[in-house]
Design an enzyme around this catalytic site. Structure first.
Site, short mmCIF file in Angstrom:
data_model
loop_
_atom_site.label_atom_id
_atom_site.label_comp_id
_atom_site.label_asym_id
_atom_site.label_seq_id
_atom_site.Cartn_x
_atom_site.Cartn_y
_atom_site.Cartn_z
N SER A 64 0.83 -1.21 0.00
CA SER A 64 0.00 0.00 0.00
C SER A 64 0.86 1.25 0.00
O SER A 64 2.01 1.26 0.46
CB SER A 64 -0.91 0.03 1.23
OG SER A 64 -1.79 -1.06 1.24
N1 SAH Z 1 -0.83 -4.36 3.97
C1 SAH Z 1 -0.29 -4.92 2.75
C2 SAH Z 1 -1.30 -4.81 1.64
C3 SAH Z 1 -1.14 -5.88 0.62
S1 SAH Z 1 -2.37 -5.86 -0.66
C4 SAH Z 1 1.00 -4.22 2.34
O1 SAH Z 1 1.06 -3.00 2.49
O2 SAH Z 1 1.90 -4.88 1.83
C5 SAH Z 1 -3.70 -6.74 0.10
C6 SAH Z 1 -3.41 -8.14 0.54
O3 SAH Z 1 -4.65 -8.71 0.98
C7 SAH Z 1 -2.87 -9.07 -0.54
O4 SAH Z 1 -1.66 -9.62 -0.11
C8 SAH Z 1 -3.97 -10.13 -0.69
O5 SAH Z 1 -3.47 -11.41 -1.00
C9 SAH Z 1 -4.62 -10.09 0.68
N2 SAH Z 1 -5.99 -10.61 0.75
C10 SAH Z 1 -7.02 -10.46 -0.13
N3 SAH Z 1 -8.14 -11.08 0.30
C11 SAH Z 1 -7.81 -11.64 1.51
C12 SAH Z 1 -8.54 -12.43 2.46
N4 SAH Z 1 -9.82 -12.77 2.26
N5 SAH Z 1 -7.89 -12.83 3.58
C13 SAH Z 1 -6.58 -12.50 3.79
N6 SAH Z 1 -5.85 -11.77 2.93
C14 SAH Z 1 -6.46 -11.34 1.80
#
Ligand code: SAH
Length: 213
Positions: A64
């Site tokens: 993010s």
């Molecule tokens: N906070 C992270 C954001 C990553 S993007 C960062 O800054 O790196 C969002 C993430 O949510 C992805 O890695 C995706 O695989 C995960 N995601 C999507 N749906 C999900 C779910 N139902 N349960 C857990 N993780 C999920």
């Protein structure tokens, strides 16, 4: 990859940019100044790590934007030692920011590749969430509920009811809601049965996916 004075200098500048964009919480700004974001990213992006931008990580996901991380963390309004459930660990950057803010963090990731990669990275860096779980965060994590805060870092087509039910009274769910664009939304549990909803501006996240089985 190392953390150098040059990186620290760039983080101070990034914190300044976040202040100009409206972030005021000192604990959050100090966490941005402390966490070496470049180490959470692919080495080819190292030179860009302190721009206020999202970047690709493994498995078609993104780390993010720093402003988004800071804004969501500020909305959680945490006191030290409070418990937070994070849905969507991804690179672990948001997790590390929460840990720097002295939260006890439970975090869930549903992509196996990212889960493995970030698990190793947390060990290497000495980041210690209370639990890091491979699975579907749509259902939350009932065994450690209720939480002072729940943060969702993927775009939710709708608000998972399980997450609302796992908040303490007085606790907050910070969740981007929508399909194409998302509206950052905070649900505060004002009593056992009541929630107050506050909406903020539009954001754009990768989708929160539900594992149907
Ligand atoms: N906070 C992270 C954001 C990553 S993007 C960062 O800054 O790196 C969002 C993430 O949510 C992805 O890695 C995706 O695989 C995960 N995601 C999507 N749906 C999900 C779910 N139902 N349960 C857990 N993780 C999920």
């Amino acid at each position: 990859m190392k953390d150098t004075f040059k990186h620290k200098g760039m983080r101070n500048k990034l914190a300044q940019v976040l202040i100009e964009k409206g972030i005021t919480d000192k604990t959050v700004l100090d966490a941005v100044r402390a966490v070496p974001r470049h180490m959470f990213m692919d080495s080819s992006f190292e030179g860009h790590a302190y721009q206020d931008k999202a970047f690709p990580i493994a498995a078609n996901q993104t780390i993010s934007q720093p402003y988004t991380v800071a804004f969501q963390t500020e909305l959680l309004d945490l006191k030290p030692n409070q418990t937070v459930l994070e849905i969507g660990t991804g690179s672990g950057y948001q997790t590390a920011v929460l840990l720097k803010c002295k939260a006890k963090v439970y975090t869930i990731e549903r992509q196996l590749e990212l889960f493995k990669k970030t698990s190793l990275f947390f060990k290497k860096m000495g980041y210690r969430p209370k639990k890091f779980i491979f699975g579907d965060g749509y259902k939350g994590l009932p065994e450690n509920a209720p939480y002072d805060g729940i943060i969702v870092t993927a775009g939710a087509p709708e608000v998972p009811r399980a997450l609302l039910s796992q908040l303490k009274v007085g606790g907050r769910l910070v969740i981007p809601v929508g399909i194409e664009d998302q509206i950052m939304t905070v649900y505060t549990r004002s009593s056992e049965k009541e929630f107050e909803k506050t909406e903020y501006g539009p954001f754009r996240f990768v989708p929160l996916l539900e594992d149907k089985n």
